[in-house]
Design an enzyme around this catalytic site. Structure first.
Site, short mmCIF file in Angstrom:
data_model
loop_
_atom_site.label_atom_id
_atom_site.label_comp_id
_atom_site.label_asym_id
_atom_site.label_seq_id
_atom_site.Cartn_x
_atom_site.Cartn_y
_atom_site.Cartn_z
N CYS A 51 8.12 -25.26 -33.52
CA CYS A 51 7.77 -24.60 -32.26
C CYS A 51 7.50 -23.13 -32.56
CB CYS A 51 8.88 -24.75 -31.21
SG CYS A 51 10.42 -23.93 -31.64
N CYS A 54 10.10 -20.88 -34.15
CA CYS A 54 10.26 -20.92 -35.61
C CYS A 54 9.44 -19.81 -36.26
CB CYS A 54 9.83 -22.28 -36.15
SG CYS A 54 10.80 -23.67 -35.51
N ASP A 476 -25.67 -18.63 -29.77
CA ASP A 476 -26.52 -18.69 -30.95
C ASP A 476 -27.83 -19.37 -30.57
OD1 ASP A 476 -27.08 -18.68 -33.90
OD2 ASP A 476 -27.06 -20.85 -33.55
#
Length: 804
Positions: A51, A54, A476
């Protein structure tokens, strides 16, 4: 307003610590002294994170070391560390291991880093979670029904009913929930707690209490009425459904997160594979030898044959050929290369043999810089953290303490151990983060299904979080606004020659050529005539065109210079000038030395481009057209689709620079692209949208994927993402408000564990129901979810780089 790109692209390599090669020994010694005195940048792949908390824990550990600056990205499982030279990579790996996580040094060369990280570990994790999720989901529904029925309606019990529940629950609460137990145990060894801790405690407590209740408290078929059980402490409540539900729903969220993290590394791996693997090196005596591209050094000469990729950046020393640079620059038409011209590694030799002298290799090539750009941009992205994960370090221990305080308080007040245990367990169960864990994935899964019907696919939470802030869309040109392929858009003939005859003669000659313009002319001839006429004595002239005999006539197709003395008629000359002013390519056709007509070839615009731009503007978004093509071509396309702002001649690094300059000006940028050369800009933009007809690299680097040829799906994707974000916010608000109200009620002993389990389940039901509101009220026409859809009809208002 017209935006202009910088004439010289910024090389990312020089901004992240790469130094130019120095041949002199004094310079080398000076560089070594600089390296010894300067902090060095290291990159680590980190394993064991479950998670966002951490990642925050690892950051705190590393940043607590003097002279160390670290950023840990949970989404890409990367740790980018700047450390003093006195600290080695091994020491930093040890620091990461000291808080319970695995780390591995990633090579400084992006190509080596990609090879080192095969993605097999991520794929194994996704498969493992997927198998556990399937088992848990299959067993959860019958477990839920039986658990509630036997608890609420004791008369439904039969001999051995306890063993039926255990048989259904055991695979779910042991094997399926094992990843939660593993992570919780590992964190416990380092005296920390995460969501895994709370999940594990909830599942284990609910399972243990259920076993105790089934065998020791309420084992018979007789019992009180349902109303009595719901309003009194029965002491025999069974809530294995809680244990199974928590496990199933959390596995669902973890599987989606693992899948997203796995795909986040695919862009780098796919991009690295675009380069050549082998090369024909030309030795000093003129002999050729095949070898790996890693054998090349600056100054080496190598051979490139038709259809082969250019092995590395270099300068042509012999030969001529058309070079397809669309992979690297987005140019819709190949350009000619001859002695003295620079060529880029990863581009394709269309025709002719080239001898190239290498000027840069490995990480110093343009492909290497693109790899670095994508990795750098991905590591710079905001960490994908749900609100529940961000406060896990506070929420989890607070809930555990509250459960223990509740248990102790009831015991101190003289209540029986059963009542005290029920109250404490109710706090732990009702605070299980099931609704918190569902808040984001439930909405995202519903949105994914709704989007799939419209050809829109989300790749993660980041797209949703940033869609609300987007105010500028950069599109683009080649392959996104246009089809990305050449097509005949117009023709002109002299008196006495019709269009069919012009296409018959030109198509016959061009059918023997592999040049992209030749293929477009041949395709138009096939479409109109059904078959091509046979050509003899075909001769291709690089940079000019081709000549051949068609019947009893000598036909040339290409530039006017191909046939000296051939003069254009005033009408044909005027048409060619008009085409070239619009950015089209003019191809002149001569028969027996006299001009008989001309053909205009261009990159066709998508039919949906102009409506898509209008829809984006109605969403309040500013539109900019970006291309590697020349300005005339780009402006022609922009005018056709209704875009005012244009950036032309942009290399991949220029595209990144444009996105960053807009961001620095305070804009939130969405990038829509399809090519490999768009991948760095897609990764750098706040929101990346890849059209499905594009390359795998663009798709992997983006946050949203549009698999329809209809570009209007881009506006629909942003609108759907914004709606989904609002649903997620309301889900999280409910989940936290529910916990704030329910925990004190449970601690006061006003809830039986069964009612607590039911309330917790109802909170999840609300989240699911709220998320289901994203489904359309009326069925929408289904779009084929193919990442390579067929090309639609071309619109003859397009542009391509003039020349051949």
């Amino acid at each position: 307003m017209t935006l202009t790109s910088q004439p010289e692209p910024v090389r990312l390599g020089t901004s992240i610590g790469r130094r130019p090669h120095r041949r002199a020994e004094d310079d080398a010694g000076h560089a070594e002294h600089e390296r010894a005195a300067s902090p060095h940048a290291l990159s680590f792949s980190v394993g064991g994170m479950t998670c966002g908390a951490c990642a925050a824990r690892i950051e705190r550990r590393l940043n607590g070391i003097d002279g160390v600056s670290a950023v840990v990205n949970f989404a890409t499982e990367r740790a980018s560390v700047t450390a003093p030279p006195s600290l080695s990579a091994a020491q930093l790996i040890g620091e990461i291991a000291s808080v319970g996580y695995r780390a591995q040094l990633v090579g400084s060369d992006p190509r080596e880093a990609v090879v080192a990280e095969s993605g097999e570990e991520a794929a194994r994790r996704v498969r493992s979670l997927g198998r556990r999720l399937i088992v848990a989901a299959v067993l959860f529904m019958p477990l839920c029904d039986a658990s509630i029925a036997f608890s609420v309606v004791p008369s439904a019990r039969f001999y051995g009913w306890q063993w039926l529940l255990i048989a259904l629950a055991l695979p779910v609460v042991t094997w399926a929930a094992w990843p939660f137990y593993q992570a919780a145990f590992r964190h416990a060894l380092h005296h920390t707690a995460t969501m895994d801790t709370l999940v594990s405690l909830g599942v284990i407590s609910a399972s243990a209490w259920s076993v105790y209740a089934m065998f020791f408290e309420d084992t018979g078929p007789a019992g009180h009425s349902i109303a009595y059980l719901l309003t009194h402490h029965s002491g025999g409540s069974i809530y294995l459904d809680v244990a199974g539900g928590v496990t199933t729903f959390l596995l669902c969220g973890r599987w989606f997160e693992a899948r997203s993290r796995q795909r986040s590394g695919d862009a780098l791996r796919a991009l690295s594979e675009r380069g050549a693997k082998e090369v024909s090196i030309l030795d000093a005596d003129g002999t050729e030898r095949r070898g790996p591209v890693t054998d090349l050094r600056p100054g080496d000469r190598f051979v490139v044959r038709p259809g082969e990729k250019v092995a590395t950046d270099g300068v042509v020393v012999a030969g001529e050929s058309a070079i397809d640079r669309s992979l690297m620059t987005g140019e819709s038409e190949p350009v000619d290369a001859g002695p003295g011209d620079e060529v880029t590694g990863g581009t394709v030799c269309c025709a002719g043999r080239l001898v190239v002298e290498a000027t840069s290799v490995g990480a110093d090539t343009q492909l290497g810089h693109m790899l670095a750009l994508v990795e750098h941009a991905q590591n710079e992205k905001a960490q994908v953290q749900r609100l529940a994960d961000r406060i896990a370090s506070i929420f989890v221990p607070v809930v555990i303490v509250l459960a223990l305080v509740t248990l102790s308080g009831w015991l101190a007040s003289g209540a029986s151990s059963l009542i005290a245990f029920n109250a404490g367990l109710s706090v732990l169960i009702i605070a299980c983060p099931c609704a918190l864990g569902l808040a984001t994935p439930a909405a995202l899964f519903v949105a994914s299904g709704t989007g799939a019907r419209e050809g829109i696919f989300f790749k993660g939470y980041r797209a949703l979080e940033l869609s609300k802030q987007v105010d500028t869309v950069v599109l683009d040109k080649t392959g996104t606004v246009t089809e990305g392929r050449m097509a005949v858009v117009d023709s002109a003939t002299v008196s006495g020659v019709d269009r069919r005859e012009l296409l018959r003669l030109a198509g016959a000659v061009e059918g023997a050529s592999e040049h992209p313009i030749a293929r477009a002319v041949a395709a138009a001839a096939r479409d109109e005539l059904g078959a091509l006429t046979t050509v003899e004595s075909f001769v291709g002239v690089p940079g000019l065109g081709a000549t051949g005999s068609v019947g009893d006539r000598t036909v040339s197709v290409g530039r006017p210079a191909l046939v000296p003395g051939a003069r254009l008629t005033p009408d044909v000359e005027a048409r060619c000038a008009e085409w070239e002013a619009r950015g089209h390519t003019a191809v002149v056709v001569t028969g027996d030395g006299s001009v008989i007509g001309a053909i205009a070839v261009a990159d066709a615009i998508r039919p949906s481009a102009a409506p898509a731009v209008e829809q984006l503007r109605r969403l309040g978004l500013r539109c900019i057209l970006l291309s590697g093509d020349n300005e005339t071509t780009t402006r022609t396309v922009a005018a056709a689709v209704g875009i005012d702002e244009v950036v032309a001649g942009a290399l991949p690094t220029d595209k990144v620079d444009l996105v960053r300059s807009l961001q620095q000006a305070g804009h939130s940028v969405a990038m829509v692209g399809d090519g490999v050369n768009d991948a760095p800009a897609l990764a750098t933009a706040d929101l990346g949208l890849a059209v499905g007809s594009g390359t795998d690299v663009a798709i992997d680097a983006a946050d949203l994927i549009i698999v329809r040829e209809d570009l209007r799906a881009a506006a629909g994707a942003i609108a759907l993402a914004r709606r989904t974000l609002r649903i997620i916010h309301s889900n999280l608000l409910w989940a936290f408000a529910y916990n704030l109200v329910a925990i004190p009620v449970a601690a006061a002993g006003l809830l039986d564990p069964l009612i607590a389990a039911g309330a917790m389940s109802l909170s999840s039901v609300f989240v699911v129901w709220n998320s289901a509101r994203l489904r359309p009220q009326r069925p929408a026409p289904r779009a084929r979810a193919s990442l390579r859809p067929s090309v639609t009809a071309a619109v003859p208002v397009a542009a391509a780089r003039p020349g051949r």
